[in-house]
Design a protein around this motif. Structure first.
Motif, PDB file in Angstrom:
ATOM      1  N   ALA A  52       0.829  -1.216   0.000  1.00 41.55           N
ATOM      2  CA  ALA A  52       0.000   0.000   0.000  1.00 41.55           C
ATOM      3  C   ALA A  52       0.858   1.259   0.000  1.00 41.55           C
ATOM      4  CB  ALA A  52      -0.933  -0.008   1.204  1.00 41.55           C
ATOM      5  N   SER A  53       1.957   1.244   0.750  1.00 40.70           N
ATOM      6  CA  SER A  53       2.833   2.423   0.801  1.00 40.70           C
ATOM      7  C   SER A  53       3.538   2.646  -0.537  1.00 40.70           C
ATOM      8  CB  SER A  53       3.857   2.258   1.931  1.00 40.70           C
ATOM      9  OG  SER A  53       4.708   1.145   1.685  1.00 40.70           O
ATOM     10  N   ILE A  54       3.939   1.556  -1.201  1.00 38.27           N
ATOM     11  CA  ILE A  54       4.567   1.688  -2.523  1.00 38.27           C
ATOM     12  C   ILE A  54       3.582   2.297  -3.512  1.00 38.27           C
ATOM     13  CG2 ILE A  54       5.499   0.387  -4.490  1.00 38.27           C
ATOM     14  CD1 ILE A  54       6.631  -1.626  -2.464  1.00 38.27           C
ATOM     15  N   LEU A  55       2.356   1.821  -3.467  1.00 35.36           N
ATOM     16  CA  LEU A  55       1.332   2.340  -4.374  1.00 35.36           C
ATOM     17  C   LEU A  55       1.123   3.843  -4.170  1.00 35.36           C
ATOM     18  CD1 LEU A  55      -0.984   1.461  -6.427  1.00 35.36           C
ATOM     19  CD2 LEU A  55      -2.475   1.461  -4.417  1.00 35.36           C
ATOM     20  N   TRP A  56       1.063   4.273  -2.929  1.00 36.79           N
ATOM     21  CA  TRP A  56       0.805   5.688  -2.632  1.00 36.79           C
ATOM     22  C   TRP A  56       1.986   6.580  -3.006  1.00 36.79           C
ATOM     23  CZ3 TRP A  56      -3.317   8.500  -1.462  1.00 36.79           C
ATOM     24  CH2 TRP A  56      -3.115   9.795  -0.978  1.00 36.79           C
ATOM     25  N   SER A  76       3.284   2.970 -17.118  1.00 42.39           N
ATOM     26  CA  SER A  76       4.264   2.439 -16.183  1.00 42.39           C
ATOM     27  C   SER A  76       3.637   2.240 -14.801  1.00 42.39           C
ATOM     28  CB  SER A  76       5.466   3.384 -16.089  1.00 42.39           C
ATOM     29  OG  SER A  76       6.394   2.928 -15.135  1.00 42.39           O
ATOM     30  N   TYR A  77       2.834   3.193 -14.394  1.00 44.95           N
ATOM     31  CA  TYR A  77       2.154   3.060 -13.094  1.00 44.95           C
ATOM     32  C   TYR A  77       1.085   1.964 -13.153  1.00 44.95           C
ATOM     33  CZ  TYR A  77       0.099   4.451  -8.633  1.00 44.95           C
ATOM     34  OH  TYR A  77      -0.359   4.459  -7.333  1.00 44.95           O
ATOM     35  N   TYR A  78       0.434   1.835 -14.295  1.00 41.06           N
ATOM     36  CA  TYR A  78      -0.566   0.777 -14.464  1.00 41.06           C
ATOM     37  C   TYR A  78       0.090  -0.599 -14.340  1.00 41.06           C
ATOM     38  CZ  TYR A  78      -4.425  -1.840 -16.635  1.00 41.06           C
ATOM     39  OH  TYR A  78      -5.450  -2.723 -16.896  1.00 41.06           O
ATOM     40  N   MET A  79       1.289  -0.756 -14.880  1.00 45.64           N
ATOM     41  CA  MET A  79       2.026  -2.006 -14.727  1.00 45.64           C
ATOM     42  C   MET A  79       2.409  -2.244 -13.264  1.00 45.64           C
ATOM     43  SD  MET A  79       2.165  -3.565 -17.613  1.00 45.64           S
ATOM     44  CE  MET A  79       0.477  -2.959 -17.807  1.00 45.64           C
ATOM     45  N   LEU A  80       2.711  -1.160 -12.545  1.00 46.91           N
ATOM     46  CA  LEU A  80       3.016  -1.290 -11.117  1.00 46.91           C
ATOM     47  C   LEU A  80       1.805  -1.821 -10.355  1.00 46.91           C
ATOM     48  CD1 LEU A  80       4.875  -0.774  -8.657  1.00 46.91           C
ATOM     49  CD2 LEU A  80       3.897   1.544  -8.560  1.00 46.91           C
ATOM     50  N   ILE A  81       0.611  -1.365 -10.713  1.00 47.50           N
ATOM     51  CA  ILE A  81      -0.615  -1.848 -10.054  1.00 47.50           C
ATOM     52  C   ILE A  81      -0.743  -3.361 -10.222  1.00 47.50           C
ATOM     53  CG2 ILE A  81      -3.138  -1.778 -10.189  1.00 47.50           C
ATOM     54  CD1 ILE A  81      -2.896   1.193 -10.895  1.00 47.50           C
ATOM     55  N   TRP A  82      -0.444  -3.852 -11.424  1.00 51.46           N
ATOM     56  CA  TRP A  82      -0.515  -5.296 -11.663  1.00 51.46           C
ATOM     57  C   TRP A  82       0.587  -6.038 -10.895  1.00 51.46           C
ATOM     58  CZ3 TRP A  82      -4.073  -8.384 -13.855  1.00 51.46           C
ATOM     59  CH2 TRP A  82      -5.075  -7.780 -14.612  1.00 51.46           C
ATOM     60  N   LYS A  83       1.767  -5.486 -10.839  1.00 55.51           N
ATOM     61  CA  LYS A  83       2.857  -6.142 -10.115  1.00 55.51           C
ATOM     62  C   LYS A  83       2.561  -6.244  -8.616  1.00 55.51           C
ATOM     63  CE  LYS A  83       6.350  -4.676 -13.459  1.00 55.51           C
ATOM     64  NZ  LYS A  83       7.492  -3.751 -13.703  1.00 55.51           N
ATOM     65  N   LEU A  84       1.963  -5.214  -8.058  1.00 54.19           N
ATOM     66  CA  LEU A  84       1.576  -5.277  -6.642  1.00 54.19           C
ATOM     67  C   LEU A  84       0.505  -6.345  -6.419  1.00 54.19           C
ATOM     68  CD1 LEU A  84       1.438  -1.443  -5.795  1.00 54.19           C
ATOM     69  CD2 LEU A  84       3.274  -3.077  -5.288  1.00 54.19           C
ATOM     70  N   LEU A  85      -0.380  -6.504  -7.399  1.00 55.57           N
ATOM     71  CA  LEU A  85      -1.383  -7.569  -7.302  1.00 55.57           C
ATOM     72  C   LEU A  85      -0.725  -8.937  -7.328  1.00 55.57           C
ATOM     73  CD1 LEU A  85      -4.355  -8.488  -7.260  1.00 55.57           C
ATOM     74  CD2 LEU A  85      -4.335  -8.330  -9.772  1.00 55.57           C
ATOM     75  N   TYR A  86       0.328  -9.093  -8.140  1.00 51.08           N
ATOM     76  CA  TYR A  86       1.037 -10.375  -8.184  1.00 51.08           C
ATOM     77  C   TYR A  86       1.558 -10.760  -6.800  1.00 51.08           C
ATOM     78  CZ  TYR A  86       1.289  -9.340 -13.235  1.00 51.08           C
ATOM     79  OH  TYR A  86       1.004  -9.037 -14.547  1.00 51.08           O
TER      80      TYR A  86
END
Length: 410
Positions: free
Chosen positions: A370-374, A390-400
Motif C-alpha cells: 500500500a505504501s509503494i502504491l501511494w 508504467s504506473y498501471y504495470m506497477l498496479i498489476w505487479k503489486l497484485l502479483y
C-alpha cells in the motif's frame, strides 16, 4: 593430311618416271650377270629411298596426330580436375542458401512468438496464472494435499484451458479495437503490422476452440462453467452488435472486469481443486471469502484505471468511459483510493488470523504494498502516456505479490 599427300605425289611420280625411262633405254641391250646384278642393286636402293621418303613424310603426320590425341587427353584431365572444383563451389553455394533459409525461418518464428506474446496482453495472463495458483492453494487444508502430485496436475488442468481462453479474450478485443488501437496502442501486433488481421482472427478463433476442447477432455464442471462464463462476458464486452460492445458503457465495462477477477476466477479454480481434484465436500471458507472481497475491490480500481491512458482514442470513437466523463486527474485519484482500500481489507484479514506469523507476514506485507502504491502515485505525469502505463504495470505487479500473501490467511 590432304596437303601432305599432295606434296608427296610429285616425288613418287618423278621417281616412277625415272625408273620407266631407265628401263626403256636399256631394255634391248644384253647384260651380263654382274651388270644385271648391279641394276637390281640400284633398283633396290631406289626402292629403299622411296620407302625412306615415305616414312620421313609420315613422321610429322603421326607426331601431329599424337599431339592432338595427347591434347585431348590433357584436356580431359583438366576437365576432370576442374569439375570437382565446380561441384564443390556449387555445393558450398547451395549450403549457404540452405543456411540463410534456415535463419530466415528461425527469425520468422521468433518474430511470430514475440507478436503472439504481446497479442495476449502478458501482464493480464500472468496475473490470471497467479490467481489460479493462489485460489487453488485456498483449497489446501493440510500439507499432504499440496505434496500430492494430484495438486500439481489439478493446477495444470486449470491453467491450460484458461490460458487458451486468454488468447481469445485479448484477441477478440484487439480485433474489434483495431482502429482505436492505432491511436491508443499503436505498438500492439495488429496496428503495428506484426500480425495481419487474418492471422489475428485465426489465432483468436482457434484459441477459443482449443480452450473448450481442453476443458471437455479434463471433465471438470467448475472449470467448464467458469470458462464458458469467461468466454461469454468478454465476447459481449468486445464484439459489436445489438446489446453488445459493453465496453462503451463504463458501468458495464467495470462489471465485466469485476465479475471475472473477483468471482469467476477464484470460485472456478477453488472448486475445481476442492471437489474435482482433492474430492472434498463443497464449502465456502473464510480464506475464499477474503479472496473474493480483496479482488472485488482491487479489480474495480483496475477497471477504472485502464481507461486513463486511452482517453484520446475513446473520445475519438465515442466511448463514454469514466475518464472521458470526469477527466484523467479525478479518475486517477479515485482509483488510488479504491486500490488502497483493497490493501486495507487485506491487512484487516491478516490481523484476524489466529496465527501470529500470519498476522506479521500478511499485515506487514500488504502495508508495504500500500505504501509503494501511494508513494509512486505522486510522481505520475498524467500528460505522459508512458508514465501512466508504467504506473498501471506497477498496479498489476503489486497484485502479483498480493496473490502470494492471500493463501496464507487462515
Amino acid at each position: 593430311m590432304a596437303s601432305m599427300s599432295l606434296r608427296f605425289s610429285p616425288n613418287i611420280s618423278s621417281l616412277t618416271n625415272g625408273g620407266n625411262l631407265w628401263r626403256s633405254k636399256h631394255s634391248n641391250k644384253n647384260f651380263s650377270y654382274g651388270s644385271s646384278f648391279a641394276a637390281k642393286t640400284s633398283m633396290q636402293q631406289r626402292k629403299n629411298e622411296i620407302e625412306y621418303n615415305l616414312s620421313k613424310l609420315q613422321q610429322p603426320i603421326l607426331k601431329n596426330q599424337f599431339k592432338s590425341v595427347e591434347g585431348v587427353s590433357r584436356n580431359e584431365e583438366n576437365n576432370k580436375k576442374y569439375i570437382p572444383k565446380a561441384i564443390s563451389k556449387e555445393s558450398s553455394g547451395s549450403e549457404e542458401s540452405i543456411a540463410s533459409e534456415t535463419k530466415d525461418i528461425i527469425g520468422s518464428v521468433k518474430r511470430f512468438l514475440v507478436a503472439l506474446y504481446w497479442f495476449v496482453y502478458p501482464y493480464t495472463m500472468f496475473g490470471r496464472t497467479l490467481s489460479t495458483i493462489s485460489a487453488s492453494l485456498l483449497a489446501v487444508e493440510k500439507l499432504s494435499d499440496i505434496s500430492s502430485p494430484l495438486f500439481f496436475i489439478g493446477v495444470l488442468q486449470a491453467l491450460l484451458p484458461f490460458t487458451l481462453m486468454d488468447f481469445y479474450v485479448n484477441g477478440v478485443n484487439q480485433l474489434y479495437d483495431y482502429e482505436i488501437d492505432k491511436i491508443n496502442k499503436p505498438f500492439l501486433p495488429l496496428p503495428s503490422g506484426a500480425f495481419s488481421f487474418t492471422t489475428g482472427v485465426v489465432v483468436t478463433v482457434s484459441s477459443a476452440i482449443m480452450g473448450f476442447l481442453a476443458s471437455y477432455m479434463i471433465g471438470s464442471w467448475p472449470l467448464f462453467w467458469g470458462l464458458l462464463s469467461f468466454f461469454l462476458i468478454w465476447s459481449g464486452y468486445s464484439i459489436k452488435g445489438p446489446f453488445l460492445r459493453w465496453k462503451k458503457n463504463p458501468l458495464l465495462a467495470a462489471t465485466c472486469i469485476y465479475t471475472t477477477m473477483a468471482l469467476i476466477f477464484p470460485i472456478s479454480f477453488f472448486y475445481h481443486m476442492k471437489t474435482f481434484v482433492l474430492k472434498k465436500a463443497v464449502a465456502f471458507p473464510k480464506p475464499l471469502m477474503f479472496f473474493v472481497a480483496f479482488t472485488s475491490i482491487y479489480s474495480l480500481g483496475i477497471a477504472l484505471f485502464k481507461d486513463i491512458p486511452d482517453i484520446e482514442g475513446d473520445k475519438a470513437f465515442g466511448i463514454q468511459s469514466f475518464t472521458t466523463r470526469l477527466g484523467q486527474k479525478k479518475v486517477f485519484w479515485i482509483c488510488i483510493s479504491i486500490l488502497e482500500s483493497a490493501f486495507g481489507v487485506a491487512i484487516l484479514a491478516g490481523l484476524s488470523s489466529s496465527l501470529l506469523w500470519v498476522k506479521l507476514v500478511t499485515g506487514l506485507g500488504n502495508a508495504v504494498l500500500a505504501s509503494i502504491l501511494w508513494n509512486k502515485a505522486k510522481f505520475v505525469d498524467l500528460s505522459d502516456k508512458a508514465s501512466i502505463r508504467s504506473y498501471y504495470m506497477l498496479i498489476w505487479k503489486l497484485l502479483y505479490v498480493a496473490y502470494f500473501l492471500t493463501p496464507l490467511i487462515r
